[in-house]
Structure formats: structure tokens, C-alpha cells
Design a protein around this motif. Structure first.
Motif, mmCIF file in Angstrom:
data_model
loop_
_atom_site.group_PDB
_atom_site.id
_atom_site.type_symbol
_atom_site.label_atom_id
_atom_site.label_comp_id
_atom_site.label_asym_id
_atom_site.label_seq_id
_atom_site.Cartn_x
_atom_site.Cartn_y
_atom_site.Cartn_z
ATOM 1 N N PRO A 1 0.818 -1.220 0.000
ATOM 2 C CA PRO A 1 0.000 0.000 0.000
ATOM 3 C C PRO A 1 0.849 1.266 0.000
ATOM 4 N N LEU A 2 0.375 2.254 -0.743
ATOM 5 C CA LEU A 2 1.018 3.563 -0.737
ATOM 6 C C LEU A 2 0.713 4.263 0.587
ATOM 7 N N MET A 3 1.658 5.037 1.062
ATOM 8 C CA MET A 3 1.491 5.771 2.324
ATOM 9 C C MET A 3 1.757 7.254 2.079
ATOM 10 N N PRO A 4 0.814 7.957 1.441
ATOM 11 C CA PRO A 4 1.044 9.374 1.142
ATOM 12 C C PRO A 4 0.817 10.247 2.371
ATOM 13 N N PRO A 5 1.431 11.423 2.403
ATOM 14 C CA PRO A 5 1.191 12.370 3.505
ATOM 15 C C PRO A 5 -0.165 13.047 3.316
ATOM 16 N N PRO A 6 -0.693 13.700 4.334
ATOM 17 C CA PRO A 6 -1.972 14.418 4.188
ATOM 18 C C PRO A 6 -1.809 15.655 3.317
ATOM 19 N N GLU A 7 -2.964 16.260 2.954
ATOM 20 C CA GLU A 7 -2.910 17.505 2.181
ATOM 21 C C GLU A 7 -2.214 18.583 3.010
ATOM 22 N N PRO A 8 -1.525 19.541 2.387
ATOM 23 C CA PRO A 8 -1.414 19.777 0.943
ATOM 24 C C PRO A 8 -0.303 18.985 0.261
ATOM 25 N N GLU A 9 0.486 18.227 1.034
ATOM 26 C CA GLU A 9 1.592 17.470 0.443
ATOM 27 C C GLU A 9 1.110 16.234 -0.291
ATOM 28 N N PHE A 10 -0.147 15.846 -0.072
ATOM 29 C CA PHE A 10 -0.693 14.631 -0.677
ATOM 30 C C PHE A 10 -0.548 14.654 -2.198
ATOM 31 N N TRP A 11 -1.001 15.757 -2.815
ATOM 32 C CA TRP A 11 -1.021 15.809 -4.281
ATOM 33 C C TRP A 11 0.379 15.908 -4.870
ATOM 34 N N LYS A 12 1.299 16.531 -4.143
ATOM 35 C CA LYS A 12 2.684 16.570 -4.616
ATOM 36 C C LYS A 12 3.283 15.160 -4.624
ATOM 37 N N PHE A 13 2.963 14.393 -3.583
ATOM 38 C CA PHE A 13 3.439 13.005 -3.502
ATOM 39 C C PHE A 13 2.870 12.174 -4.657
ATOM 40 N N ILE A 14 1.575 12.332 -4.916
ATOM 41 C CA ILE A 14 0.919 11.559 -5.975
ATOM 42 C C ILE A 14 1.467 11.943 -7.345
ATOM 43 N N ALA A 15 1.709 13.247 -7.553
ATOM 44 C CA ALA A 15 2.184 13.718 -8.858
ATOM 45 C C ALA A 15 3.550 13.155 -9.206
ATOM 46 N N LYS A 16 4.345 12.797 -8.202
ATOM 47 C CA LYS A 16 5.690 12.263 -8.445
ATOM 48 C C LYS A 16 5.695 10.758 -8.694
ATOM 49 N N LEU A 17 4.541 10.102 -8.520
ATOM 50 C CA LEU A 17 4.485 8.649 -8.731
ATOM 51 C C LEU A 17 4.655 8.322 -10.207
ATOM 52 N N PRO A 18 5.219 7.159 -10.544
ATOM 53 C CA PRO A 18 5.352 6.759 -11.958
ATOM 54 C C PRO A 18 3.985 6.612 -12.625
ATOM 55 N N ARG A 19 3.980 6.738 -13.941
ATOM 56 C CA ARG A 19 2.725 6.649 -14.687
ATOM 57 C C ARG A 19 2.033 5.300 -14.501
ATOM 58 N N GLY A 20 2.816 4.237 -14.357
ATOM 59 C CA GLY A 20 2.220 2.921 -14.190
ATOM 60 C C GLY A 20 1.519 2.737 -12.867
ATOM 61 N N VAL A 21 1.795 3.629 -11.914
ATOM 62 C CA VAL A 21 1.166 3.567 -10.598
ATOM 63 C C VAL A 21 -0.056 4.476 -10.541
ATOM 64 N N ARG A 22 0.016 5.606 -11.256
ATOM 65 C CA ARG A 22 -1.140 6.505 -11.353
ATOM 66 C C ARG A 22 -1.993 6.068 -12.538
ATOM 67 N N ILE A 23 -3.227 5.672 -12.287
ATOM 68 C CA ILE A 23 -4.095 5.144 -13.341
ATOM 69 C C ILE A 23 -5.297 6.056 -13.510
ATOM 70 N N GLU A 24 -5.424 6.624 -14.706
ATOM 71 C CA GLU A 24 -6.570 7.456 -15.040
ATOM 72 C C GLU A 24 -7.673 6.522 -15.539
ATOM 73 N N VAL A 25 -8.671 6.271 -14.692
ATOM 74 C CA VAL A 25 -9.604 5.163 -14.939
ATOM 75 C C VAL A 25 -10.561 5.429 -16.099
ATOM 76 N N SER A 26 -10.831 6.696 -16.435
ATOM 77 C CA SER A 26 -11.791 6.956 -17.516
ATOM 78 C C SER A 26 -11.303 6.411 -18.854
ATOM 79 N N ARG A 27 -9.980 6.249 -19.016
ATOM 80 C CA ARG A 27 -9.427 5.712 -20.258
ATOM 81 C C ARG A 27 -9.727 4.223 -20.413
ATOM 82 N N THR A 28 -10.147 3.570 -19.327
ATOM 83 C CA THR A 28 -10.466 2.143 -19.396
ATOM 84 C C THR A 28 -11.959 1.890 -19.561
ATOM 85 N N TYR A 29 -12.771 2.945 -19.559
ATOM 86 C CA TYR A 29 -14.222 2.796 -19.715
ATOM 87 C C TYR A 29 -14.578 2.551 -21.177
ATOM 88 N N VAL A 30 -15.555 1.687 -21.409
ATOM 89 C CA VAL A 30 -16.039 1.468 -22.767
ATOM 90 C C VAL A 30 -16.837 2.693 -23.206
#
Length: 661
Positions: A146-175
Motif C-alpha cells: 500500500p502507498l502511504m502518502p502524507p496528508p494535504e497539501p503534500e498529498f497531491w505533490k506526492f501523488i504527482a511524483k508517482l510513476p505513470r504505471g502507478v497513477r491510473i486514469e480510470v476513464s481511459r479504461t471505460y467502454v
């Protein structure tokens, strides 16, 4: 994903409110991520805008794509027509010369322009496919820390630095159909001037999709039956004449639909996953269906039914694709295996049958499959599946074969063949010594091949069997000795009485690790019957409602105690299909009453008693007992109370229902 599963926390950007945008630009605080949740080692987020402007833009893009593709197709066809016209005007021999194709004639120029248009269409097709992603596939043995990100406002900075394979934009998988339903839900909310896009809006637009229409058809529900209450639920949504924003529960549902697709190993997020996620997100929608005797479990079972039907349609293509990487014959990919001519004559190659799509899909049994894999991984041990006839031991073996084709198995099983030994063919017409020699020959070929996992169903048949000459043969000792040598391992089956009587204390029993295969629970048996129903429907040209499937399982479980699920429910379903076809003709719909009628005839239990609500029986239990017992008021009340407690499961399962002295 069911109600028992962990609820994951959804995080929204406090600056953009989860929309991921500030005006037309991506939100600077969340880097355009907006709303997402941690799922194991992944961060799932939705980055597709759902508003009037983006919907209009998407429509214009689709219209532009259609016009461009149509023009390119017309030019391509025109170029081909010009080539045919040009060829008709010359000698056939000239067509094969380089001078013909390099000529400056306008018809040839038109043809080459058509070739460019075909290439352009192909390029656009590749680009369109590249825009879509598939759901990340579950891999056997994969550990998701499991990922252990810090709370906001550092949360989004932590997420933005994750590799693309870890960040998944789910709308691209919708039919596309699911995305269209979401856009239509927004338009419905905006038309009604609602301040939020809520699950109730998505529920309404999903009803117009083909798959959800099939779901409601299987449930026996029509929109007209709950239209008035649905309208009242819509009227209760707060209004806003200016703007409509996505409600947090819808944002969660969009992400959880992806999780459901991942758990069910679906390649894309379809309308069925979105429907279940929306239903789970809104208790009012659950109550709406519950008023018509449809609970969440029924809805999940019918969606599973639809998935199985899709799987049956797609399985040949999927297994054929996997077969490109699977050895077609006796060889493995390293080309180190050898031919097994004798073994081939006395066995069946289950992996080849799986590659060709001949094995039925396996529903459930994940616990038993994992137990088999653990035993094999734990030290190259052999397994005996112990369970009563009809509980699905053979189905588990077929499931292993299918997962071996997809290589969704431990590494020790990858690049292997699953071969089922036929004992009847092995000993047919042989003396005791000849039968042992045949078994040793087969085992020798297995050892030489090096890529075979042996299957022996009803392995107790190897103990004390009689050959064609009347001699007694005990092949189990030979098999036990060969397995002990460790060059291969086996997956075998046995029923409990045969295992305890002939195998457990024998040398073969010492070589096999026992894995119990219990009778499936009612809900799992329902899904197994759903998987089998397609073949029964096709053969008899009839259709099962969900109530019929439910009745086949629940009634056989209650009244046919001499046999086991799921086999007894499958056999009753076949009889019911034949009876309905003969009485009402083809294309008839089988309902629960049809199942009860056939079962009443088989068990000699009155139809009224079969279909009577059990709750009514329990409430009137004292009256029913007094039809046979005179007096004994205190005893009758004690027995009735004990039966009601037992049916409500308010007792220890390790103790009897009651003791009466």
C-alpha cells in the motif's frame, strides 16, 4: 466487489472540489488529478471532464472524426475504381511492368492518393486504440504494497511524483457506452436543473443500455413497475439553475467500478461494473429495487451472469491469443520436451482443450485453486481433491488448465501441459503385469518430457482393480513410487469414503496432500448454474429467469439431500428446460414456478408446500405440529422455538439444534 470488501477512502482536492480543473486549465494544486483513491500500490483517479462544454466538444470531435473518416474512405474507394478503369485500358502484360505503375496518368495518381487515404485511416485507427487503456490485470502472486502518502497539501505533490504505471486514469479504461451513459446522466441532471450529478441520474441512463436491459430482463423487472418511485427520487434532488457538479458518491462509484473490473479480471470497465457501483453508492436505489424483491446480491448475481455470457463469446479469441505463446504440441518454449506417443493414447491433453475453448468457464472455487497452488509451490507436492460426487472436482481441474493457458499460475506450473490419464484405457485387456508395465511406460514418457502435470480422476480406482484376465491389480503403489522420485507431480481426485477407506493410509496417501472440496454455498452454486445455463438454453431454445435459477438451487438444496450442489441443480435445470419446451414451445421463459413443478414431481412433495414461504411455515409451526400431536403444548412450543432459532442461525454450529428429555 461486494459489501464485505474494504471501503477505500476517496481524496478530493480542496481547491478544485474534485473537478481537476480551474476554468479551462488543470488545477495547479492537484496537478489536474482532482479526485482519487489509494488502492494497494496504485492511485486511481478520474480526469475526464463531465460538463456541458466538454460534452459538446466531444460531440463535435466525434462528428469531425466521422466526416474525415468518411471522406478518406470515399477517396480510397475512388482510387481503387480509378485503378480498375486504368487497367481496363491497357494490355494485361503491361500491368506487371514497372513502367505501368510509374506512369504520370491522372488515374494512377488518383489510385496512389487512395493508398495514402487507406494509410491515413489505418493511422487514425491506431491512434484511436492508443487512446484507450485496459484495466490492469491481476497477476498470480502479485504483492501490492500500500502507498502511504502524507496528508494535504503534500498529498497531491506526492501523488504527482508517482510513476505513470502507478497513477491510473480510470476513464481511459471505460467502454464508450459507459462514458456516453455518464454524459447523458449529466445532461439529465442539467435538464432538471439539479445542483449535483447523483447516482440516481446515472441509474436512469444506464437503464437504456443493452446489457443493463438484459439484467432487468433476467430479473423480470420492467421500468414501468418502479417509474413513479424513480420519479419521486429524482424530484427530491436539490436544484441549482446555474451549475451541476459531480456528487462525491458518483466520483467514488466511478473509481470503484474500476476496482470491480480489476477484481473480476475484466479488460475494460463496462456498463455492468458501473451499474453495480452506482447501486452500491445509493441506499435509495437499493430500496427501490428491494421493493420488487431484488436485493443487491441478486443484482450482483445477474451481472455475473452477463459477464459469463460475454466470457463465453470472447473465450475462444482470448485463449487463441494466449495459445500464440503456449506450445501447440508436446514441445515447450525451450524446445527441450519430447514426444509422448503412448501417453497420448491413454490420456487427454486438458491444456489443448482449454486453448481450443472446449472447457467450460470455472466460477468461484478460488479458495480451492489457491490451496492447490500453495501445495504445489510448497515443495513440488502432489494433490488429491477430496469431495462428494457432483461438487465440482473436475471443474477445478479444468480451471487449472485454463489458468495454465493464460499462465496465471505459479511459475512451477507455467509452460506445462496438464494431461488427464484414462484408467480404463490404461488397463483395458491387460494382465496385472502388463497394466503395471503400461503405467511405467506412461510415467517414463512423462519423466522424459519434463513439461507434464499428471491428472488422475477417481484415483481410488487404481487400488485393487481387476484386469481383463480377472487378476487383481494395485497400481497405486506403482504411482506412489514414481511420485516419490520427484520428477513430476500429480493432481488427483477422490470421494471422501474412497479416500478414507483405500487411500489415506496407503503409500499413495502418503504421497498426496489432501485438499478438501466442500459443497458450494447456495450463492456460489447460483453463479455456477448461471455459467451452465447458456448451453441448456441453446439446446432447448428457452430462457431462464433469475428466479428460475435461484429456485433450482435453493429448492434442490432444501429438498434433495441425497445429492450435492451444483450437480443436482444443473440436472433439475435440464429437466425443467425440456419440460417447458415441450409444454410451451421454443423461446419460452422459465420461471421459478416451473422449477417447483418439476421438483414436486421428482420428490413427491406437494407443489404448494414447495412454493410456500418458509417464514410463513415457521410462524405457523405450532399449528402444523398440532395436526399430528395431541396436547403437549409446552413440548410443541419448545420444539418450534428451537427450530426458529436454528433457522435464524442463533445457535452454535457445533451443537445440536436442541436436546429434548
Amino acid at each position: 466487489m461486494d459489501e464485505t470488501k474494504e471501503k477505500f477512502e476517496v481524496t478530493e482536492c480542496s481547491r478544485c472540489g474534485g473537478s481537476a480543473f480551474e476554468g479551462l486549465r488543470a488545477c495547479a494544486a492537484c496537478h489536474g488529478l482532482g479526485r482519487g483513491m489509494i488502492y494497494g500500490s496504485l492511485f486511481l483517479y478520474w480526469n475526464r471532464r463531465v460538463d456541458g462544454f466538454s460534452i459538446l466538444l466531444a460531440k463535435l470531435r466525434r462528428l469531425t472524426d466521422f466526416i474525415v473518416n468518411a471522406l478518406a474512405a470515399v477517396c480510397a474507394v475512388g482510387g481503387l475504381a480509378l485503378l480498375v478503369w486504368h487497367i481496363n485500358g491497357v494490355e494485361p502484360s503491361e500491368v506487371l511492368t514497372l513502367t505501368f505503375w510509374k506512369g504520370p496518368h491522372y488515374r494512377l495518381l488518383g489510385f496512389w492518393f487512395g493508398v495514402i487515404c487507406v494509410s491515413f485511416l489505418y493511422y487514425r485507427r491506431v491512434i484511436a486504440i492508443g487512446r484507450r487503456s485496459t484495466v490492469r490485470q491481476k497477476v498470480y502472486g502479485e504483492m501490492m504494497e500500500p502507498l502511504m502518502p502524507p496528508p494535504e497539501p503534500e498529498f497531491w505533490k506526492f501523488i504527482a511524483k508517482l510513476p505513470r504505471g502507478v497513477r491510473i486514469e480510470v476513464s481511459r479504461t471505460y467502454v464508450p457506452e459507459a462514458l456516453q451513459a455518464i454524459d447523458q446522466a449529466y445532461q439529465l441532471a442539467r435538464k432538471l436543473e439539479h445542483g449535483q450529478l447523483k447516482p440516481i441520474h446515472l441509474f436512469g441512463t444506464l437503464l437504456s443500455t443493452q446489457k443493463i436491459a438484459v439484467v432487468f430482463g433476467r430479473l423480470g423487472l420492467k421500468f414501468e413497475t418502479f417509474q413513479d418511485k424513480y420519479g419521486r427520487l429524482l424530484a427530491g434532488v436539490s436544484r441549482d439553475e446555474v451549475d451541476t457538479r459531480m456528487a462525491p458518491e458518483v466520483g467514488r462509484a466511478l473509481l470503484e467500478a474500476y476496482v470491480d473490473a480489476y477484481e473480476q479480471k475484466q479488460p475494460f470497465v463496462d456498463v455492468t461494473e458501473l451499474f453495480l457501483a452506482v447501486l452500491r453508492a445509493d441506499p435509495d436505489l437499493q430500496e427501490l429495487l428491494y421493493d420488487h424483491d431484488v436485493d443487491l446480491q441478486k443484482a450482483e448475481n445477474v451481472v455475473a451472469w452477463i459477464r459469463i455470457q460475454d466470457q463465453l463469446r470472447q473465450r475462444y479469441r482470448r485463449f487463441s491469443a494466449a495459445a500464440r505463446y503456449k506450445p501447440k504440441g508436446t514441445m515447450n518454449r525451450a524446445m527441450t520436451a519430447v514426444a509422448t506417443p503412448f501417453l497420448d493414447r491413454v490420456s487427454s491433453n486438458l491444456t489443448s482443450l482449454a486453448v481450443s475453448g472446449y472447457l467450460a468457464p470455472v466460477v468461484g472455487r478460488d479458495k480451492e485453486l489457491e490451496a492447490v497452488f500453495r501445495v504445489i509451490e510448497g515443495g513440488n507436492k502432489s494433490v488429491v481433491l477430496v469431495g462428494h460426487h457432483g461438487v465440482g472436482k473436475s471443474a477445478i481441474i479444468e480451471g487449472i488448465a485454463q489458468r495454465m493457458v493464460e499462465e496465471d499460475v505459479p511459475e512451477i506450473l507455467q509452460d506445462k501441459r496438464l494431461v488427464s490419464l484414462n484408467l480404463a484405457q490404461l488397463i483395458s485387456g491387460a494382465t496385472a503385469s502388463e497394466a503395471q508395465e503400461r503405467l511405467l511406460t506412461a510415467m517414463y514418457e512423462i519423466a522424459r518430457a519434463g513439461n507434464i502435470v499428471l491428472v488422475v480422476e477417481d484415483v481410488s480406482g487404481m487400488v485393487g482393480i481387476t484386469s481383463g484376465t480377472g487378476e487383481s491389480i494395485d497400481l497405486s503403489k506403482v504411482l506412489a513410487d514414481e511420485l516419490a522420485r520427484g520428477y513430476c507431480f500429480a493432481i488427483t481426485t477422490a470421494d471422501p469414503s474412497a479416500y478414507s477407506g483405500a487411500i489415506e493410509n496407503s503409500p499413495l496417501g502418503q504421497a498426496l496432500i489432501k485438499v478438501e472440496v466442500p459443497e458450494p454455498e447456495v450463492n456460489e452454486a447460483i453463479r455456477i448454474l448461471e455459467a451452465k445455463s447458456g448451453t441448456i438454453e441453446y439446446k432447448n431454445k428457452v430462457f431462464f429467469s433469475y428466479d428460475a435459477v435461484d429456485a433450482a438451487v435453493s429448492l434442490t438444496d432444501r429438498y434433495m439431500h441425497e445429492r450435492f450442489l451444483p450437480e443436482k441443480a444443473i440436472e433439475v435445470a435440464k429437466e425443467v428446460a425440456t419440460a417447458v419446451r415441450n409444454s410451451r414451445g421454443q423461446n419460452a421463459i422459465i420461471v421459478g414456478q416451473d422449477v417447483a413443478a418439476v421438483l414436486a414431481e421428482k420428490t413427491h412433495i406437494p407443489l404448494e408446500q414447495l412454493t410456500e414461504e418458509e417464514s410463513k411455515k415457521l410462524l405457523n409451526l405450532e399449528e402444523i405440529m398440532h395436526r399430528r400431536v395431541v396436547g403437549q403444548e409446552q413440548a410443541v412450543k419448545a420444539v418450534a422455538a428451537a427450530m426458529r432459532r436454528a433457522r435464524a442461525e442463533l445457535r452454535s454450529e457445533d451443537r445440536p439444534i436442541a436436546n429434548f428429555l
